[in-house]
Scaffold this motif. Structure first.
Motif, short mmCIF file in Angstrom:
data_model
loop_
_atom_site.label_atom_id
_atom_site.label_comp_id
_atom_site.label_asym_id
_atom_site.label_seq_id
_atom_site.Cartn_x
_atom_site.Cartn_y
_atom_site.Cartn_z
N ASP A 195 50.52 41.83 42.87
CA ASP A 195 49.12 41.64 43.25
C ASP A 195 48.38 40.93 42.11
N PHE A 196 47.41 40.09 42.48
CA PHE A 196 46.64 39.37 41.47
C PHE A 196 45.26 39.03 42.02
N THR A 197 44.35 38.72 41.13
CA THR A 197 43.06 38.15 41.49
C THR A 197 42.66 37.21 40.36
N TYR A 198 41.54 36.53 40.52
CA TYR A 198 41.10 35.63 39.45
C TYR A 198 39.58 35.54 39.43
N TYR A 199 39.06 35.14 38.26
CA TYR A 199 37.62 35.00 38.06
C TYR A 199 37.37 33.69 37.32
N MET A 200 36.23 33.09 37.62
CA MET A 200 35.82 31.91 36.88
C MET A 200 35.09 32.34 35.60
N ARG A 201 35.08 31.47 34.63
CA ARG A 201 34.45 31.79 33.35
C ARG A 201 32.99 32.19 33.54
N PHE A 202 32.28 31.48 34.42
CA PHE A 202 30.86 31.77 34.59
C PHE A 202 30.64 33.20 35.11
N GLN A 203 31.61 33.71 35.92
CA GLN A 203 31.48 35.08 36.40
C GLN A 203 31.65 36.08 35.26
N ILE A 204 32.58 35.78 34.37
CA ILE A 204 32.81 36.66 33.23
C ILE A 204 31.61 36.64 32.29
N GLU A 205 31.04 35.46 32.10
CA GLU A 205 29.87 35.34 31.22
C GLU A 205 28.62 35.95 31.85
N LYS A 206 28.50 35.84 33.17
CA LYS A 206 27.30 36.28 33.86
C LYS A 206 27.27 37.78 34.12
N ASP A 207 28.43 38.33 34.52
CA ASP A 207 28.44 39.76 34.91
C ASP A 207 29.78 40.38 34.56
N LEU A 208 30.04 40.50 33.28
CA LEU A 208 31.32 41.03 32.81
C LEU A 208 31.53 42.47 33.25
N GLU A 209 30.48 43.27 33.26
CA GLU A 209 30.63 44.68 33.66
C GLU A 209 31.11 44.80 35.11
N GLN A 210 30.56 43.99 36.00
CA GLN A 210 30.97 44.04 37.40
C GLN A 210 32.42 43.58 37.54
N VAL A 211 32.80 42.54 36.80
CA VAL A 211 34.18 42.06 36.83
C VAL A 211 35.13 43.17 36.40
N MET A 212 34.79 43.87 35.33
CA MET A 212 35.64 44.95 34.85
C MET A 212 35.71 46.10 35.85
N ASP A 213 34.60 46.40 36.49
CA ASP A 213 34.60 47.45 37.51
C ASP A 213 35.56 47.09 38.64
N GLU A 214 35.53 45.85 39.07
CA GLU A 214 36.40 45.39 40.16
C GLU A 214 37.87 45.45 39.76
N VAL A 215 38.16 45.04 38.52
CA VAL A 215 39.55 45.07 38.03
C VAL A 215 40.06 46.50 37.96
N GLU A 216 39.23 47.41 37.42
CA GLU A 216 39.63 48.81 37.32
C GLU A 216 39.90 49.42 38.69
N ALA A 217 39.05 49.09 39.67
CA ALA A 217 39.21 49.65 41.01
C ALA A 217 40.46 49.11 41.70
N ARG A 218 40.79 47.85 41.42
CA ARG A 218 41.92 47.22 42.12
C ARG A 218 43.26 47.50 41.45
N PHE A 219 43.30 47.45 40.11
CA PHE A 219 44.57 47.53 39.41
C PHE A 219 44.75 48.79 38.57
N GLY A 220 43.66 49.35 38.07
CA GLY A 220 43.79 50.43 37.11
C GLY A 220 44.39 49.88 35.81
N TYR A 221 44.97 50.77 35.02
CA TYR A 221 45.57 50.36 33.75
C TYR A 221 47.02 50.81 33.69
N PRO A 222 47.86 50.01 33.03
CA PRO A 222 47.56 48.73 32.40
C PRO A 222 47.51 47.59 33.41
N CYS A 223 46.97 46.44 32.97
CA CYS A 223 46.99 45.22 33.76
C CYS A 223 47.06 44.05 32.78
#
Length: 369
Positions: free
Chosen positions: A156-184
């Motif tokens: 499984d994989f997903t991807y983000y554009m740089r502007f998304q990481i710069e604009k809303d890093l907390e939301q990106v991390m929330d989505e990654v944690e919900a989808r993959f957990g750790y480690p990833c």
């Protein structure tokens, strides 16, 4: 006596894999069959300046031993009539001076279709994948989408554009944690040699990993962690490619990162991989499927995960210009499959010429009767 084929070996480049390219090119320059080929080294600096002939050799001083460097200079003086002046980035005139280009370039501006497009426009035969395969193979997101369309097994994989990481890093991390957990795993989409890759075991490392990957590319891939062995296959050929025996990487680090690949020298290769015969054959079959899926030519190394608990196979990625020294996995896989490093270099040049001749069958004009 047959005229020697003049080969321009192109190396360096504006890429995070510049140093890897230097080592690969030095190996090609030393191994190439001097009875059949003349060589013209062409260097691209990290700032984009082009130099050829003896002016290109200073970039290789760390990669070529002193004796080899002296020998290469003597060969250039004896065999090569081409001026050693800078070519100022214009390679259109090179067609009249060389027969084929061997672009030993890794990463962006070399392995991603940009150089291949330049060589296509200049109408010069070149080693390796074409524009499409190079671009798709370099961009991990597009590669994974093509493989998914072909029904190839992947994690499984997903991807983000740089502007998304710069604009809303907390939301990106929330989505990654919900989808993959750790480690990833976090990776720049368009880079190789494990540059910019990190493994996140917690939110703090995820934060750092996303920002680090975004430094190297505007597109960042996040992948699920698979507890698996890393197995690789070398592929060689054009329309009828062949796959080598699979080999396994036993990393000296937590995962096969840049340090494990190029610095500490402690990672091991097990060739062939110690897996059941039917698993090895399935991996070879999948490697050829991956190769054909992106319309690859020349060479590639296809990397797999084989999960520990059930031996399920997952495609990791395809590399259209893998590390290319005699000690690299690609060369070692062919060595154990019966081909020497020098013979692989020769075969790749032959494949480049064959591909060029085959493409000439395609007409580029159309007349209405």
């Amino acid at each position: 006596m047959n005229k020697k084929i003049r080969v321009a070996v192109l190396f360096g480049g504006k890429s995070g894999e510049h140093e890897v390219s230097l080592h690969s090119a030095a190996s090609v320059l030393q191994a190439i069959d001097r009875d059949r080929f003349e060589v013209v080294p062409i260097a691209i600096t990290q700032t984009g300046e082009w130099h050829r002939g003896s002016e290109a050799l200073p970039l290789l001083e760390k990669s070529l031993n002193r004796g080899a460097l002296k020998e290469m200079k003597e060969v250039l003086e004896r065999e090569t009539a081409i001026s050693a002046s800078s070519i100022s980035g214009d390679i259109t005139g090179l067609k009249e001076q060389v027969d084929v280009v061997f672009p030993v370039l890794h990463g962006t501006f070399g392995e991603d279709g940009t150089m291949q497009g330049l060589l296509e426009i200049a109408d010069i035969p070149y080693v390796g994948a074409g524009v499409l395969a190079s671009a798709v193979g370099m961009d991990k997101v597009m590669m994974k989408k093509v493989f998914a369309h072909e029904g190839l097994p992947q994690g499984d994989f997903t991807y983000y554009m740089r502007f998304q990481i710069e604009k809303d890093l907390e939301q990106v991390m929330d989505e990654v944690e919900a989808r993959f957990g750790y480690p990833c795993f976090i990776k720049p989409a368009n880079l190789g040699s494990s540059v910019g890759i990190s493994k996140a075991d917690d939110r703090d490392r995820l934060h750092k990993g996303l920002k680090e990957a975004a430094r190297f590319d505007r597109k960042v891939v996040v992948e699920e962690y698979i507890n698996a062995r890393e197995v690789e296959v070398a592929v060689l050929g054009n329309d009828e490619p062949e796959a080598s025996v699979p080999g396994e990487i036993v990393s000296s680090n937590d995962f096969y990162d840049y340090r494990a690949k190029y610095i500490d020298g402690k990672s091991e290769m097990q060739i062939p991989a110690q897996l059941p015969a039917e698993t090895l054959e399935e991996i070879r079959h999948l490697a050829l499927q991956c190769y054909r899926a992106i319309d690859c030519t020349g060479l590639s190394r296809v990397d797999f995960f084989v999960r520990h608990d059930d031996r399920k196979i997952f495609v990791n990625e395809i590399n259209t210009m893998p590390g290319f020294t005699p000690y690299s996995m690609y060369a070692n896989l062919w060595k154990h499959s019966g081909l020497t490093y020098a013979s692989v270099v020769t075969k790749l040049i032959e494949l480049a010429m064959q591909r060029y001749e085959e493409k000439k069958k395609t007409i580029t004009t159309f007349e209405v009767n």
